[in-house]
Design a protein around this motif. Structure first.
Motif, PDB file in Angstrom:
ATOM      1  N   PHE A 197      -8.230  -5.461 -10.909  1.00 56.21           N
ATOM      2  CA  PHE A 197      -7.693  -4.165 -10.509  1.00 56.21           C
ATOM      3  C   PHE A 197      -8.514  -2.959 -11.167  1.00 56.21           C
ATOM      4  O   PHE A 197      -9.180  -3.010 -12.512  1.00 56.21           O
ATOM      5  CB  PHE A 197      -6.432  -3.912 -11.373  1.00 56.21           C
ATOM      6  CG  PHE A 197      -5.720  -2.474 -11.137  1.00 56.21           C
ATOM      7  CD1 PHE A 197      -5.196  -1.926 -10.088  1.00 56.21           C
ATOM      8  CD2 PHE A 197      -5.698  -1.715 -12.261  1.00 56.21           C
ATOM      9  CE1 PHE A 197      -4.843  -0.694  -9.864  1.00 56.21           C
ATOM     10  CE2 PHE A 197      -5.201  -0.379 -12.279  1.00 56.21           C
ATOM     11  CZ  PHE A 197      -4.784  -0.039 -11.092  1.00 56.21           C
ATOM     12  N   TYR A 208      -8.713   0.976 -10.758  1.00 51.64           N
ATOM     13  CA  TYR A 208      -7.851   2.084 -10.288  1.00 51.64           C
ATOM     14  C   TYR A 208      -8.634   2.843  -9.179  1.00 51.64           C
ATOM     15  O   TYR A 208      -9.953   3.098  -9.394  1.00 51.64           O
ATOM     16  CB  TYR A 208      -7.305   2.889 -11.281  1.00 51.64           C
ATOM     17  CG  TYR A 208      -6.794   4.191 -10.745  1.00 51.64           C
ATOM     18  CD1 TYR A 208      -5.176   3.920 -10.545  1.00 51.64           C
ATOM     19  CD2 TYR A 208      -7.161   5.426 -10.503  1.00 51.64           C
ATOM     20  CE1 TYR A 208      -4.620   4.848 -10.310  1.00 51.64           C
ATOM     21  CE2 TYR A 208      -6.465   6.474 -10.143  1.00 51.64           C
ATOM     22  CZ  TYR A 208      -5.324   6.295  -9.847  1.00 51.64           C
ATOM     23  OH  TYR A 208      -4.423   7.349  -9.494  1.00 51.64           O
ATOM     24  N   PRO A 209      -8.214   3.046  -8.021  1.00 49.66           N
ATOM     25  CA  PRO A 209      -6.909   2.875  -7.552  1.00 49.66           C
ATOM     26  C   PRO A 209      -6.688   1.471  -6.759  1.00 49.66           C
ATOM     27  O   PRO A 209      -5.853   1.049  -5.990  1.00 49.66           O
ATOM     28  CB  PRO A 209      -6.568   3.982  -6.811  1.00 49.66           C
ATOM     29  CG  PRO A 209      -7.800   4.262  -6.037  1.00 49.66           C
ATOM     30  CD  PRO A 209      -8.791   4.005  -7.123  1.00 49.66           C
ATOM     31  N   TRP A 210      -7.667   0.418  -6.844  1.00 48.83           N
ATOM     32  CA  TRP A 210      -7.892  -0.690  -5.908  1.00 48.83           C
ATOM     33  C   TRP A 210      -7.194  -1.824  -6.670  1.00 48.83           C
ATOM     34  O   TRP A 210      -7.795  -2.081  -7.789  1.00 48.83           O
ATOM     35  CB  TRP A 210      -9.375  -0.847  -5.693  1.00 48.83           C
ATOM     36  CG  TRP A 210     -10.145   0.214  -4.882  1.00 48.83           C
ATOM     37  CD1 TRP A 210     -11.000   1.326  -5.376  1.00 48.83           C
ATOM     38  CD2 TRP A 210      -9.861   0.671  -3.541  1.00 48.83           C
ATOM     39  NE1 TRP A 210     -11.331   2.272  -4.447  1.00 48.83           N
ATOM     40  CE2 TRP A 210     -10.693   1.666  -3.254  1.00 48.83           C
ATOM     41  CE3 TRP A 210      -9.231   0.074  -2.403  1.00 48.83           C
ATOM     42  CZ2 TRP A 210     -10.621   2.447  -1.913  1.00 48.83           C
ATOM     43  CZ3 TRP A 210      -9.279   0.710  -1.157  1.00 48.83           C
ATOM     44  CH2 TRP A 210     -10.034   1.792  -0.840  1.00 48.83           C
ATOM     45  N   HIS A 211      -6.547  -2.738  -5.780  1.00 40.92           N
ATOM     46  CA  HIS A 211      -6.033  -3.693  -6.233  1.00 40.92           C
ATOM     47  C   HIS A 211      -6.906  -4.636  -5.231  1.00 40.92           C
ATOM     48  O   HIS A 211      -7.025  -4.560  -3.740  1.00 40.92           O
ATOM     49  CB  HIS A 211      -4.540  -4.222  -5.734  1.00 40.92           C
ATOM     50  CG  HIS A 211      -3.830  -3.262  -6.665  1.00 40.92           C
ATOM     51  ND1 HIS A 211      -3.202  -3.701  -7.763  1.00 40.92           N
ATOM     52  CD2 HIS A 211      -3.214  -1.870  -6.533  1.00 40.92           C
ATOM     53  CE1 HIS A 211      -2.443  -2.626  -8.212  1.00 40.92           C
ATOM     54  NE2 HIS A 211      -2.524  -1.529  -7.483  1.00 40.92           N
ATOM     55  N   GLY A 234      -2.560   5.346   2.548  1.00 44.42           N
ATOM     56  CA  GLY A 234      -3.501   4.634   1.836  1.00 44.42           C
ATOM     57  C   GLY A 234      -4.869   4.088   2.455  1.00 44.42           C
ATOM     58  O   GLY A 234      -4.980   4.336   3.807  1.00 44.42           O
ATOM     59  N   ALA A 285      -0.082   0.629  -6.343  1.00 39.99           N
ATOM     60  CA  ALA A 285       0.397   1.243  -7.494  1.00 39.99           C
ATOM     61  C   ALA A 285      -0.443   1.492  -8.512  1.00 39.99           C
ATOM     62  O   ALA A 285      -1.517   0.976  -8.546  1.00 39.99           O
ATOM     63  CB  ALA A 285       1.294  -0.315  -8.122  1.00 39.99           C
ATOM     64  N   ASP A 286      -0.198   2.235  -9.396  1.00 42.02           N
ATOM     65  CA  ASP A 286      -1.083   2.642 -10.330  1.00 42.02           C
ATOM     66  C   ASP A 286      -1.495   1.683 -11.488  1.00 42.02           C
ATOM     67  O   ASP A 286      -2.568   1.887 -12.364  1.00 42.02           O
ATOM     68  CB  ASP A 286      -0.506   4.045 -11.175  1.00 42.02           C
ATOM     69  CG  ASP A 286      -0.589   5.104 -10.105  1.00 42.02           C
ATOM     70  OD1 ASP A 286      -1.306   4.916  -9.017  1.00 42.02           O
ATOM     71  OD2 ASP A 286       0.081   6.079 -10.229  1.00 42.02           O
ATOM     72  N   LEU A 287      -0.600   0.737 -11.563  1.00 47.23           N
ATOM     73  CA  LEU A 287      -0.622  -0.209 -12.866  1.00 47.23           C
ATOM     74  C   LEU A 287      -1.209  -1.649 -12.168  1.00 47.23           C
ATOM     75  O   LEU A 287      -0.703  -2.158 -10.871  1.00 47.23           O
ATOM     76  CB  LEU A 287       0.672  -0.602 -13.350  1.00 47.23           C
ATOM     77  CG  LEU A 287       1.221   0.447 -14.070  1.00 47.23           C
ATOM     78  CD1 LEU A 287       2.681   0.473 -14.870  1.00 47.23           C
ATOM     79  CD2 LEU A 287       0.380   1.095 -15.245  1.00 47.23           C
ATOM     80  N   THR A 337      -5.319   0.069  -1.805  1.00 43.39           N
ATOM     81  CA  THR A 337      -4.786   1.017  -2.694  1.00 43.39           C
ATOM     82  C   THR A 337      -3.346   0.705  -3.011  1.00 43.39           C
ATOM     83  O   THR A 337      -2.800  -0.074  -2.055  1.00 43.39           O
ATOM     84  CB  THR A 337      -4.861   2.716  -2.192  1.00 43.39           C
ATOM     85  OG1 THR A 337      -4.493   2.650  -1.023  1.00 43.39           O
ATOM     86  CG2 THR A 337      -6.283   2.952  -2.173  1.00 43.39           C
ATOM     87  N   ASN A 372       0.601  -1.293  -0.181  1.00 44.24           N
ATOM     88  CA  ASN A 372       0.048  -0.076  -0.068  1.00 44.24           C
ATOM     89  C   ASN A 372       0.893   1.121  -0.156  1.00 44.24           C
ATOM     90  O   ASN A 372       2.000   1.351   0.187  1.00 44.24           O
ATOM     91  CB  ASN A 372      -0.943  -0.056   1.314  1.00 44.24           C
ATOM     92  CG  ASN A 372      -2.402   0.730   1.028  1.00 44.24           C
ATOM     93  OD1 ASN A 372      -2.464   1.627   0.309  1.00 44.24           O
ATOM     94  ND2 ASN A 372      -3.381  -0.216   1.501  1.00 44.24           N
ATOM     95  N   THR A 373       0.227   2.320  -0.265  1.00 40.32           N
ATOM     96  CA  THR A 373       0.891   3.518  -0.438  1.00 40.32           C
ATOM     97  C   THR A 373       0.748   4.354   1.251  1.00 40.32           C
ATOM     98  O   THR A 373      -0.119   3.809   1.973  1.00 40.32           O
ATOM     99  CB  THR A 373       0.496   4.769  -1.300  1.00 40.32           C
ATOM    100  OG1 THR A 373      -1.011   4.712  -1.060  1.00 40.32           O
ATOM    101  CG2 THR A 373       0.534   3.913  -2.779  1.00 40.32           C
TER     102      THR A 373
END
Length: 416
Positions: free
Chosen positions: A405, A407-410, A343, A361-363, A359, A339-340
């Motif tokens: 995925f 964005y921004p959820w994994h 986040g 990484a963006d990819l 939340t 997570n960030t």
């Protein structure tokens, strides 16, 4: 399609093809024989008519050939090729036109040359052929029906040893003491198959036990020096005479040793899961276990300033508490570790669906690789086996797991 069905279908196709070809040949042969019989009858009547005309002084045109048609026409030709041909026949009794067969020839008498045409009915021939065709088709249908019933039901007993062998193969567990026995059969091929499978199961079991023993011994032997090194490092870290640089190096060594220890334990657990060596099960209140797990991660959540929202409803499963603890531990720790700062994490448990979103990484992650061994990000400090363990535990209990995925959820979802 089952082998017995393939065998039945092939047998019926071949039999039907052969019988159909035979029936066609049989029909033309019977038709030819019947026609030859009619031609011989016509020839006999033609001979009788010629003999009568030659021995009688009556006008040939007055000749009466029973109920058959005999027509004499005086002609001036000296030669006429005798021929047999199909035509029509008028039945005076039935007063209707029927198929017929005729012969045409030249008769020479004192009064001149006559063309004689004798016609007889083919109705009896057609009736005869029709009866033969009906009997033949009935026999074909009966033969196909008997062939189908024989292959479908009566031959099931022949395949029973094979089906029992297949069932025993499906139930074979390499980790259990019970070996493959095989069902006795009067069929030599099935007996040879059972013997080959029995020998193969013995070799596989022997190899498995050898590998299991090696893995357990290697793991045990590795854990002992790792534990000694860890203890020594604990003692060194507490030494106040160490410089900052020495302390940093020892800390790095300590971290690597702990990682090696976790890696060793994870590989050992994977080996047990793949060989189905963990069989203990007990009723588990997943709601209680998950809440306890979240309490254990409170400090990590605070260290990254993560906000956690959860909707955990009652859910009961029957599994190994040890494996479920590992599954939850890996999913929650991944959601925190990847997570960030500042986040969010969302955890939901509703009936048989567990969802953990975070939340990060963006990819999106590679869905084809994330559950493979040693697949991890460049900055990850883990062993690369966490999600592999999760997937294997899910496979062990027949759970479904998927990653999405948005964005921004994994999001990782486990269908219990």
């Amino acid at each position: 399609m089952k082998l017995a069905d393939h065998y039945t279908r092939t047998g019926i196709y071949i039999t039907l093809s052969v019988l159909t070809a035979g029936a066609v040949i049989y029909f033309f042969a019977i038709n030819f024989i019947a026609q030859q019989q009619l031609d011989r009858s016509l020839q006999q009547q033609l001979t009788e008519a010629e003999d009568y005309i030659h021995t009688s002084d009556q006008d040939p045109q007055r000749y009466d050939l029973d109920r058959d048609h005999a027509v004499f026409v005086k002609i001036g030709q000296q030669n006429l090729q005798k021929r047999f041909f199909d035509t029509t026949y008028y039945n005076p009794r039935e007063r209707q036109i029927e198929p017929g067969r005729a012969v045409e020839d030249l008769v020479k008498v004192k009064s001149g040359n006559y063309k004689v045409l004798i016609t007889i009915s083919r109705e009896s021939q057609r009736y005869f052929i029709g009866v033969i065709i009906t009997i033949t088709l009935t026999l074909l249908a009966g033969l196909l029906f008997i062939l189908f019933i024989t292959n479908k039901y009566m031959l099931n007993g022949l395949w029973k040893p094979f089906q029992l062998t297949l069932k025993e193969i499906k139930e074979f567990n390499i980790a259990e003491a019970n070996q493959f026995k095989g069902e006795r059969s009067k069929v030599d091929e099935f007996t040879e198959l059972n013997e080959a499978i029995r020998e193969m199961s013995l070799r596989v079991t022997h190899d498995y036990l050898s590998m299991k023993e090696f893995t357990e011994n290697a793991s045990h032997e590795m854990m002992t020096p790792l534990a000694v090194v860890t203890t020594k490092l604990d003692t060194l870290i507490q030494d106040e005479t160490l410089s900052a640089e020495q302390l940093a190096q020892i800390t790095d060594i300590y971290s690597s040793i702990n990682k090696s220890s976790r890696l060793n334990q994870s590989l050992l657990l994977l080996s047990k899961l793949e060989n189905k060596a963990i069989t203990d099960k007990e009723p588990i209140d997943l709601q209680v276990v998950l809440r306890e797990k979240l309490l254990q991660f409170q400090e990590l959540l605070l260290s990254k300033d993560l906000s956690l929202s959860s909707d955990i409803k009652p859910s009961h499963i029957f599994a190994s508490k040890y494996l479920i603890d590992i599954l939850l531990n890996n999913l929650v720790s991944n959601a925190i570790r990847h997570n960030t700062m500042g986040g969010k994490i969302v955890i939901a448990l509703d009936g048989d669906l567990l969802s953990i979103k975070n939340t990060g990484a963006d990819l999106a992650l590679n869905e084809q690789l994330i559950f493979d061994r040693f697949q991890k990000g460049k900055e990850s400090q883990g062993t690369g086996l966490g999600l592999t363990l999760v997937k294997n535990i899910c496979q062990h209990y027949g759970y479904g797991i998927e990653y999405k995925f948005d964005y921004p959820w994994h999001a990782f979802s486990v269908r219990l």
